[in-house]
Scaffold this motif. Structure first.
Motif, PDB file in Angstrom:
ATOM      1  N   LEU A 263      -2.473  38.527  34.685  1.00  0.00           N
ATOM      2  CA  LEU A 263      -3.671  39.079  35.303  1.00  0.00           C
ATOM      3  C   LEU A 263      -3.293  40.075  36.388  1.00  0.00           C
ATOM      4  CD1 LEU A 263      -5.874  35.867  35.536  1.00  0.00           C
ATOM      5  CD2 LEU A 263      -6.111  37.800  33.957  1.00  0.00           C
ATOM      6  N   TRP A 264      -2.281  39.718  37.156  1.00  0.00           N
ATOM      7  CA  TRP A 264      -1.817  40.591  38.241  1.00  0.00           C
ATOM      8  C   TRP A 264      -1.326  41.915  37.676  1.00  0.00           C
ATOM      9  CZ3 TRP A 264       3.452  41.991  38.996  1.00  0.00           C
ATOM     10  CH2 TRP A 264       3.713  42.694  40.188  1.00  0.00           C
ATOM     11  N   ARG A 265      -0.579  41.832  36.594  1.00  0.00           N
ATOM     12  CA  ARG A 265      -0.010  43.035  35.990  1.00  0.00           C
ATOM     13  C   ARG A 265      -1.080  43.934  35.397  1.00  0.00           C
ATOM     14  NH1 ARG A 265       5.874  43.132  33.321  1.00  0.00           N
ATOM     15  NH2 ARG A 265       5.288  45.147  32.510  1.00  0.00           N
ATOM     16  N   MET A 266      -2.050  43.299  34.726  1.00  0.00           N
ATOM     17  CA  MET A 266      -3.121  44.085  34.115  1.00  0.00           C
ATOM     18  C   MET A 266      -3.878  44.852  35.197  1.00  0.00           C
ATOM     19  SD  MET A 266      -3.446  43.151  30.725  1.00  0.00           S
ATOM     20  CE  MET A 266      -5.170  43.080  30.302  1.00  0.00           C
TER      21      MET A 266
ATOM     22  N   LEU B  82       2.627  24.086  29.323  1.00  0.00           N
ATOM     23  CA  LEU B  82       1.580  24.191  30.345  1.00  0.00           C
ATOM     24  C   LEU B  82       2.159  24.693  31.662  1.00  0.00           C
ATOM     25  CD1 LEU B  82      -0.610  21.025  29.650  1.00  0.00           C
ATOM     26  CD2 LEU B  82      -1.070  23.412  29.052  1.00  0.00           C
ATOM     27  N   ILE B  83       3.361  24.236  31.994  1.00  0.00           N
ATOM     28  CA  ILE B  83       4.001  24.733  33.215  1.00  0.00           C
ATOM     29  C   ILE B  83       4.206  26.247  33.088  1.00  0.00           C
ATOM     30  CG2 ILE B  83       6.066  24.653  34.657  1.00  0.00           C
ATOM     31  CD1 ILE B  83       6.456  21.756  33.800  1.00  0.00           C
ATOM     32  N   THR B  84       4.697  26.658  31.905  1.00  0.00           N
ATOM     33  CA  THR B  84       4.932  28.084  31.690  1.00  0.00           C
ATOM     34  C   THR B  84       3.634  28.872  31.803  1.00  0.00           C
ATOM     35  OG1 THR B  84       6.612  27.381  30.100  1.00  0.00           O
ATOM     36  CG2 THR B  84       6.099  29.713  30.167  1.00  0.00           C
ATOM     37  N   LEU B  85       2.581  28.371  31.156  1.00  0.00           N
ATOM     38  CA  LEU B  85       1.300  29.083  31.183  1.00  0.00           C
ATOM     39  C   LEU B  85       0.755  29.196  32.601  1.00  0.00           C
ATOM     40  CD1 LEU B  85      -0.564  27.742  28.030  1.00  0.00           C
ATOM     41  CD2 LEU B  85       0.573  29.925  28.367  1.00  0.00           C
ATOM     42  N   ALA B  86       0.963  28.146  33.394  1.00  0.00           N
ATOM     43  CA  ALA B  86       0.467  28.173  34.771  1.00  0.00           C
ATOM     44  C   ALA B  86       1.104  29.314  35.555  1.00  0.00           C
ATOM     45  CB  ALA B  86       0.757  26.838  35.457  1.00  0.00           C
ATOM     46  N   ILE B  87       2.286  29.750  35.124  1.00  0.00           N
ATOM     47  CA  ILE B  87       2.932  30.870  35.794  1.00  0.00           C
ATOM     48  C   ILE B  87       2.591  32.187  35.105  1.00  0.00           C
ATOM     49  CG2 ILE B  87       5.163  31.860  36.393  1.00  0.00           C
ATOM     50  CD1 ILE B  87       6.010  28.717  36.063  1.00  0.00           C
ATOM     51  N   VAL B  88       2.599  32.157  33.771  1.00  0.00           N
ATOM     52  CA  VAL B  88       2.435  33.389  33.005  1.00  0.00           C
ATOM     53  C   VAL B  88       1.030  33.976  33.150  1.00  0.00           C
ATOM     54  CG1 VAL B  88       2.257  34.264  30.657  1.00  0.00           C
ATOM     55  CG2 VAL B  88       4.255  32.940  31.328  1.00  0.00           C
TER      56      VAL B  88
ATOM     57  N   LEU C  29      -3.662  43.451  22.519  1.00  0.00           N
ATOM     58  CA  LEU C  29      -2.626  43.798  23.490  1.00  0.00           C
ATOM     59  C   LEU C  29      -2.291  42.626  24.393  1.00  0.00           C
ATOM     60  CD1 LEU C  29      -3.178  47.345  24.946  1.00  0.00           C
ATOM     61  CD2 LEU C  29      -1.034  46.296  24.236  1.00  0.00           C
ATOM     62  N   LEU C  30      -3.337  41.941  24.791  1.00  0.00           N
ATOM     63  CA  LEU C  30      -3.170  40.787  25.663  1.00  0.00           C
ATOM     64  C   LEU C  30      -2.352  39.711  24.951  1.00  0.00           C
ATOM     65  CD1 LEU C  30      -4.376  40.419  28.491  1.00  0.00           C
ATOM     66  CD2 LEU C  30      -6.051  38.885  27.474  1.00  0.00           C
ATOM     67  N   LEU C  31      -2.661  39.547  23.671  1.00  0.00           N
ATOM     68  CA  LEU C  31      -1.967  38.570  22.857  1.00  0.00           C
ATOM     69  C   LEU C  31      -0.480  38.907  22.749  1.00  0.00           C
ATOM     70  CD1 LEU C  31      -3.509  36.267  21.534  1.00  0.00           C
ATOM     71  CD2 LEU C  31      -3.375  37.486  19.367  1.00  0.00           C
ATOM     72  N   VAL C  32      -0.224  40.210  22.634  1.00  0.00           N
ATOM     73  CA  VAL C  32       1.158  40.672  22.529  1.00  0.00           C
ATOM     74  C   VAL C  32       1.911  40.448  23.840  1.00  0.00           C
ATOM     75  CG1 VAL C  32       2.565  42.762  22.346  1.00  0.00           C
ATOM     76  CG2 VAL C  32       0.767  42.333  20.687  1.00  0.00           C
ATOM     77  N   LEU C  33       1.265  40.834  24.937  1.00  0.00           N
ATOM     78  CA  LEU C  33       1.882  40.672  26.248  1.00  0.00           C
ATOM     79  C   LEU C  33       2.176  39.191  26.504  1.00  0.00           C
ATOM     80  CD1 LEU C  33       2.727  41.900  28.942  1.00  0.00           C
ATOM     81  CD2 LEU C  33       0.388  41.704  29.725  1.00  0.00           C
ATOM     82  N   PHE C  34       1.246  38.371  26.102  1.00  0.00           N
ATOM     83  CA  PHE C  34       1.386  36.926  26.223  1.00  0.00           C
ATOM     84  C   PHE C  34       2.641  36.454  25.488  1.00  0.00           C
ATOM     85  CE2 PHE C  34       0.136  32.751  24.398  1.00  0.00           C
ATOM     86  CZ  PHE C  34       0.007  32.056  25.585  1.00  0.00           C
ATOM     87  N   GLY C  35       2.834  37.015  24.290  1.00  0.00           N
ATOM     88  CA  GLY C  35       3.974  36.616  23.479  1.00  0.00           C
ATOM     89  C   GLY C  35       5.314  36.961  24.096  1.00  0.00           C
TER      90      GLY C  35
END
Lengths: 319, 289
Positions: A309-312, A298-304, B120-126
């Motif tokens: 979103l920023w990158r997209m 969860l800590i990781t997801l809060a950052i990732v 793609l999102l799923l991949v980037l996530f990975g």
């Protein structure tokens, strides 16, 4: 160039025996082709990466020793245990926070400095880049073993150097002293990771507009002013990327701690990733181990997630 | 060489030597020396007898080259088997994984497909999810398939965790290939397989090489998953045996350091030969992407 490639290709495909296949229609349906190409990678990725992640969440609500076929439902018990009755969890969380804070500040800062320096017109800069990057490609477990030996209280490098410099007072049992062990392990981590930041910053520096730098110089800006007003703004994207990647990497720190201290002495170098592993694989409590893993996840997801979103957005902006 | 020195210490567009750069250069040399010092220390120790390790200074070259440490470590660590295990895993996993990633990247970049964005999102996530978090469920999964202690059982998770970054980088690359190139071939009746094989693979060789080398090193170095999935010592890879070696022979400094050098040497050689590709593979995903 494009036409040439195409001609070669069309000439070859014309004589391709696959052309005469009877189920050519189905074979040529773009959707079939897409899934044949995508399938293998996506299937393996889904089964061996996404599913275990989901299973981490599931396991965190169960009691299981990893051996019996039956997994019991535990509700929130595992979480209650790690939050209320597991002092090691809090220690691991504290160490992870300290470690992460150090890992996003020190290696990127040194890496940035080195990148700026080796980007100048100086002899041997390629050799220096190679040297600073070399530790990145070493196995973390080998780096751990190396540094463990360098920290050896009797014959290790550090205590030898301190002795020969007449600083016996500073001699320590680097990995055996609870007060310093975490920072000793971090020393090895810095050595290994500075090159990573450096290379990414170097790539970013290639994107700094040299005409702008020269123009500023001609206008009389000094070195620091050029850095502050031209280089630094142009590097903002690189800086964000390096910080986020450093942060994610630091949360994953496992091999190096495992190899150097196994979390000891007295859990003083214990961290969340390692504690999740220890609970599950060594204490055979998969439920509690997974609860620790979920906290880290969860800590990781809060950052990732915000980063993604920023990158997209950035990419869409670029076209 | 002459051009290098005629521009050395001179800032861009100036032909005067900049004293600041000279100072900077000296500082950099000092830092570079600090950076290689651990490696010199390890290599020197690996060539000393135990008596010399204790009797001579850290950076004193070995009084006599004691190469016996290498066969010693090799034999005691059972490195013959484990080196072979590492080589097999790496040589199979890296090309196969990269090929699967390239295929997937092509489909995501060049074939119209519903739900492509989500994939793609799923991949980037990975690319950002730490597998260190999932070691226990991974063990459970591989165990339930009966694949513990098998090469296949290590190979599949390795591919799964290699796919995201590679797909992500290659997708970015394939997307930029001019459309005329594939469209004309498609009109001519070529299948996507043909276009992928005949056009996209050849033009992406440099980036494939970069990813191949990067993946070679990370597969060679991988420790945590192997630790969980290979319980039988006959199947161990080099990083695992180094860990065990450290536990058993931690105070036999010569052989220990020889074991370290043996473990890292293949990756170092690959790095020194293909340095250029390394940086390319690393930055193409992170900065340009």
């Amino acid at each position: 160039m494009a036409d040439q490639v195409y001609q070669v290709v069309s000439a070859r495909t014309a004589s391709d025996p696959a052309e005469g296949f009877s189920w050519r229609g189905a074979w040529h349906a773009p959707l079939t082709q897409a899934w044949l190409l995508l399938g293998p990678a996506m299937l393996i990725y889904a089964v061996f990466a996404l599913y275990p992640m989901v299973d981490t969440f599931v396991l965190s609500f169960q009691t299981w020793n990893g051996l019996t076929p039956h997994r019991g439902f535990a509700g929130l018990d595992n979480y209650a245990f790690i939050f209320n009755d597991d002092p090691v969890f809090w220690l691991a969380l504290r160490n992870t926070v300290i470690w992460t804070f150090l890992a996003v500040s020190i290696p990127p800062l040194i890496g940035f400095g080195l990148a700026l320096a080796v980007n100048q017109q100086i002899p041997g800069r390629n050799a220096m880049r190679a040297i600073f990057y070399l530790p990145v490609i070493l196995a973390p477990i080998a780096v751990a073993t190396m540094w463990k030996w360098m920290y050896d209280p009797f014959f290790g490098l550090f205590n030898q150097l301190l002795t020969s410099a007449g600083l016996q007072g500073l001699i320590k049992d680097w990995l055996g002293d609870r007060q310093v062990a975490l920072y000793s392990v971090f020393g090895a981590y810095v050595w290994q990771h500075v090159g990573f930041s450096m290379v990414l910053f170097l790539a970013g520096l290639q994107g700094v507009n040299q005409t702008l730098v020269e123009a500023a110089r001609i206008d009389g800006a000094n070195r620091y002013q050029v850095f502050q007003h031209v280089t630094l703004p142009a590097m903002s994207t690189s800086i964000t990327i390096v910080l986020v990647l450093s942060l994610i990497q630091s949360l994953k720190a496992f091999d190096i701690v495992y190899g150097m201290t196994l979390g000891g002495p007295a859990q003083s170098t214990q961290m969340l990733a390692l504690w999740a592993f220890t609970q599950s694989m060594q204490i055979h409590d998969f439920g509690r181990g997974s609860a620790v893993a979920v906290v880290l996840l969860l800590i990781t997801l809060a950052i990732v997630v915000p980063y993604m979103l920023w990158r997209m957005k950035r990419e869409e902006g670029q076209g | 060489m002459t051009t290098m020195f005629s521009t050395a210490f001179r800032p861009l567009g100036s032909d005067r030597i900049d004293p600041f750069l000279v100072v900077l250069w000296i500082a950099l040399i000092a830092i570079a020396l600090i950076w290689v010092a651990p490696i010199i220390f390890i290599v020197f120790t690996s060539l000393k007898t135990n008596a010399d390790v204790m009797g001579t200074g850290a950076f004193t070259p070995p009084p006599e080259l004691f190469t016996q440490n290498y066969p010693d470590a090799w034999q005691r660590g059972n490195f013959a088997t484990r080196f072979a295990n590492s080589v097999i895993i790496t040589l199979v996993k890296v090309p196969v994984g990269l090929m699967l990633s390239a295929m997937a990247a092509y489909a995501l970049a060049r074939i119209t497909l519903k739900g492509k964005k989500l994939l793609l999102l799923l991949v980037l996530f990975g690319t950002m999810i730490p597998f260190q978090v999932m070691l226990a469920p991974l063990f459970t999964l591989v165990n339930s398939m009966g694949l513990l202690n098998t090469r296949l059982g290590l190979f599949l998770p390795y591919i799964a965790f290699g796919v995201p970054y590679q797909v992500f980088v290659l997708h970015g690359f394939f997307k930029e290939v001019p459309h005329e190139l594939s469209e004309a071939a498609l009109m001519d009746g070529a299948s996507h397989f043909t276009i992928f094989r005949r056009i996209f693979l050849p033009i992406s060789l440099p980036i494939l090489a970069a990813l191949l080398i990067l993946d070679f090193v990370s597969t060679w170095n991988e420790f945590a998953m192997a630790l969980v999935l290979l319980l039988d010592s006959k199947m161990w890879t080099l990083p695992l045996s180094l860990m065990v070696f450290q536990g058993e022979f931690g105070s036999e400094y010569g052989p220990l350091n020889a074991a370290i050098v043996t473990t890292v040497l293949p990756a170092v050689i690959v790095y020194l030969i293909f340095q250029r590709y390394f940086v390319g593979g690393l930055t193409s995903g992170a900065v340009k992407g």
